[in-house]
Scaffold this motif. Structure first.
Motif, PDB file in Angstrom:
ATOM      1  N   UNK A 140      10.428  -2.641  -2.384  1.00 14.35           N
ATOM      2  CA  UNK A 140       9.142  -1.990  -1.289  1.00 14.35           C
ATOM      3  C   UNK A 140       7.970  -3.076  -0.996  1.00 14.35           C
ATOM      4  N   UNK A 141       7.344  -4.012  -2.083  1.00 11.61           N
ATOM      5  CA  UNK A 141       6.973  -5.194  -2.264  1.00 11.61           C
ATOM      6  C   UNK A 141       7.574  -6.085  -0.963  1.00 11.61           C
ATOM      7  N   UNK A 142       8.667  -6.483  -1.770  1.00  9.90           N
ATOM      8  CA  UNK A 142       9.205  -7.523  -1.146  1.00  9.90           C
ATOM      9  C   UNK A 142       9.822  -7.161   0.567  1.00  9.90           C
ATOM     10  N   UNK A 143       9.857  -6.013   1.315  1.00  9.73           N
ATOM     11  CA  UNK A 143      10.463  -5.723   1.918  1.00  9.73           C
ATOM     12  C   UNK A 143       8.835  -5.147   2.741  1.00  9.73           C
ATOM     13  N   UNK A 144       7.860  -5.524   2.809  1.00 10.72           N
ATOM     14  CA  UNK A 144       6.731  -5.691   2.837  1.00 10.72           C
ATOM     15  C   UNK A 144       6.077  -7.206   3.237  1.00 10.72           C
ATOM     16  N   UNK A 145       6.635  -7.977   2.735  1.00  9.93           N
ATOM     17  CA  UNK A 145       6.378  -9.381   2.426  1.00  9.93           C
ATOM     18  C   UNK A 145       7.246  -9.999   3.551  1.00  9.93           C
ATOM     19  N   UNK A 146       7.953  -9.713   3.647  1.00  7.17           N
ATOM     20  CA  UNK A 146       8.829 -10.225   3.738  1.00  7.17           C
ATOM     21  C   UNK A 146       9.251 -10.096   5.647  1.00  7.17           C
ATOM     22  N   UNK A 147       9.012  -8.592   5.882  1.00  7.46           N
ATOM     23  CA  UNK A 147       9.472  -8.175   6.748  1.00  7.46           C
ATOM     24  C   UNK A 147       8.662  -8.128   7.715  1.00  7.46           C
ATOM     25  N   UNK A 148       6.744  -7.493   7.035  1.00  9.27           N
ATOM     26  CA  UNK A 148       5.680  -7.312   8.004  1.00  9.27           C
ATOM     27  C   UNK A 148       5.072  -7.984   8.310  1.00  9.27           C
ATOM     28  N   UNK A 149       4.651  -7.904   9.859  1.00 10.98           N
ATOM     29  CA  UNK A 149       4.370  -9.000  10.442  1.00 10.98           C
ATOM     30  C   UNK A 149       3.473  -9.381  10.412  1.00 10.98           C
ATOM     31  N   UNK A 150       2.054  -8.707   9.124  1.00 11.57           N
ATOM     32  CA  UNK A 150       0.823  -9.375   9.213  1.00 11.57           C
ATOM     33  C   UNK A 150       0.842 -10.080   7.438  1.00 11.57           C
ATOM     34  N   UNK A 151       1.535 -10.623   7.115  1.00 13.54           N
ATOM     35  CA  UNK A 151       2.323 -10.277   5.622  1.00 13.54           C
ATOM     36  C   UNK A 151       1.216 -11.905   5.451  1.00 13.54           C
ATOM     37  N   UNK A 152       1.682 -12.977   6.465  1.00 13.77           N
ATOM     38  CA  UNK A 152       1.011 -13.833   5.852  1.00 13.77           C
ATOM     39  C   UNK A 152      -1.137 -14.280   6.536  1.00 13.77           C
ATOM     40  N   UNK A 153      -1.042 -12.698   6.688  1.00  9.60           N
ATOM     41  CA  UNK A 153      -2.803 -12.746   6.717  1.00  9.60           C
ATOM     42  C   UNK A 153      -3.587 -12.655   5.709  1.00  9.60           C
ATOM     43  N   UNK A 154      -4.621 -13.234   5.113  1.00  9.74           N
ATOM     44  CA  UNK A 154      -5.100 -13.520   3.655  1.00  9.74           C
ATOM     45  C   UNK A 154      -5.771 -12.198   3.604  1.00  9.74           C
ATOM     46  N   UNK A 155      -5.412 -11.203   4.319  1.00  7.06           N
ATOM     47  CA  UNK A 155      -6.041  -9.846   3.543  1.00  7.06           C
ATOM     48  C   UNK A 155      -4.732  -9.276   3.442  1.00  7.06           C
ATOM     49  N   UNK A 156      -3.890  -9.194   3.760  1.00 10.95           N
ATOM     50  CA  UNK A 156      -2.680  -8.825   3.070  1.00 10.95           C
ATOM     51  C   UNK A 156      -2.025  -9.822   2.019  1.00 10.95           C
ATOM     52  N   UNK A 157      -2.412 -10.931   1.643  1.00  9.58           N
ATOM     53  CA  UNK A 157      -2.022 -11.516   0.628  1.00  9.58           C
ATOM     54  C   UNK A 157      -2.745 -11.563  -0.764  1.00  9.58           C
ATOM     55  N   UNK A 158      -3.842 -10.465   0.463  1.00  8.86           N
ATOM     56  CA  UNK A 158      -4.591 -10.155  -1.163  1.00  8.86           C
ATOM     57  C   UNK A 158      -4.513  -9.035  -1.341  1.00  8.86           C
ATOM     58  N   UNK A 159      -3.683  -8.583  -0.836  1.00  8.15           N
ATOM     59  CA  UNK A 159      -3.619  -6.422  -0.748  1.00  8.15           C
ATOM     60  C   UNK A 159      -1.675  -6.806  -1.723  1.00  8.15           C
ATOM     61  N   UNK A 160      -1.370  -7.972  -1.546  1.00 10.53           N
ATOM     62  CA  UNK A 160      -0.655  -7.811  -2.238  1.00 10.53           C
ATOM     63  C   UNK A 160      -0.136  -8.630  -3.560  1.00 10.53           C
ATOM     64  N   UNK A 161      -1.313  -9.400  -3.845  1.00 10.32           N
ATOM     65  CA  UNK A 161      -0.963 -10.336  -4.987  1.00 10.32           C
ATOM     66  C   UNK A 161      -2.186  -9.456  -5.950  1.00 10.32           C
ATOM     67  N   UNK A 162      -2.955  -8.107  -5.131  1.00 10.55           N
ATOM     68  CA  UNK A 162      -3.987  -8.112  -6.240  1.00 10.55           C
ATOM     69  C   UNK A 162      -2.960  -7.205  -6.778  1.00 10.55           C
ATOM     70  N   UNK A 163      -2.507  -5.688  -5.934  1.00 11.18           N
ATOM     71  CA  UNK A 163      -1.450  -4.582  -6.319  1.00 11.18           C
ATOM     72  C   UNK A 163      -0.288  -5.079  -7.309  1.00 11.18           C
ATOM     73  N   UNK A 164       0.279  -6.381  -7.523  1.00 10.91           N
ATOM     74  CA  UNK A 164       1.185  -7.007  -7.921  1.00 10.91           C
ATOM     75  C   UNK A 164       0.602  -7.807  -9.210  1.00 10.91           C
TER      76      UNK A 164
END
Length: 187
Positions: free
Chosen positions: A135-159
């Motif tokens: 799910x994490x890889x899916x969101x990072x790779x295909x999510x249109x907001x994945x390169x946004x700082x707030x999205x990267x924070x969410x993915x980084x913090x949750x990881x």
């Protein structure tokens, strides 16, 4: 106002909400059996189960929205058969596989746990970790907001959170095992 409720916005929001709820469920699952939280186990288990099912329902909503989207259309086959999508073949498949693994775990936990027995159920339950990673890889790779700082924070913090909780859970289990081994030696 219409942009707030556009298909694209709802797809993105439901994807992040599903990610949040399933991350919450995994986090609660990891901490519910910790020694220091023994008195809160029933409450944590209830929250763990509810956040899992709400997360799955949110992902189903996410899938329906993608199916209905006109900008990047997906057929039902593309949504439910891994590696069948024309758009983002690999990363779409990872999302589908993640959904199936989460669904299998939730279904086996709430409806088939007694029939399966504890050992088989626990082995199936471990599928949440690969499901979460997919799910994490899916969101990072295909999510249109994945390169946004707030999205990267969410993915980084949750990881970071999941890694820390896994470490704490493994350490706590090792301490419990060592303690019970000492008790058995004294007997």
């Amino acid at each position: 106002m219409t942009e707030l409720f556009s298909s694209w916005t709802l797809i993105r929001t439901s994807g992040f909400l599903g990610y949040y709820l399933l991350t919450l469920s995994l986090s609660l699952g990891l901490v519910q059996s910790l020694s220091i939280l023994k008195k809160k186990k029933a409450m944590l288990l209830s929250l763990h189960q509810k956040s899992s099912w709400y997360g799955l329902l949110t992902i189903i909503f996410h899938i329906i929205l993608i199916w209905q989207d006109q900008f990047v259309p997906y057929s039902l086959d593309e949504l439910f058969i891994p590696f069948f999508a024309e758009n983002e073949l690999l990363f779409s498949a990872l999302g589908t596989l993640s959904f199936y693994l989460f669904f299998l775990v939730a279904l086996s936990s709430d409806f088939f746990m007694k029939k399966l027995g504890f050992k088989k159920w626990k082995n199936i339950h471990f599928a949440v970790l690969p499901a979460w990673i997919l799910m994490l890889i899916h969101g990072l790779a295909i999510g249109t907001d994945s390169s946004e700082p707030w999205a990267l924070f969410i993915y980084s913090f949750s990881s970071f959170l999941i890694i820390v909780l896994l470490f704490i859970r493994i350490t706590d289990n090792a301490a419990k095992h060592q303690s019970s081994s000492r008790k058995n030696l004294k007997c």
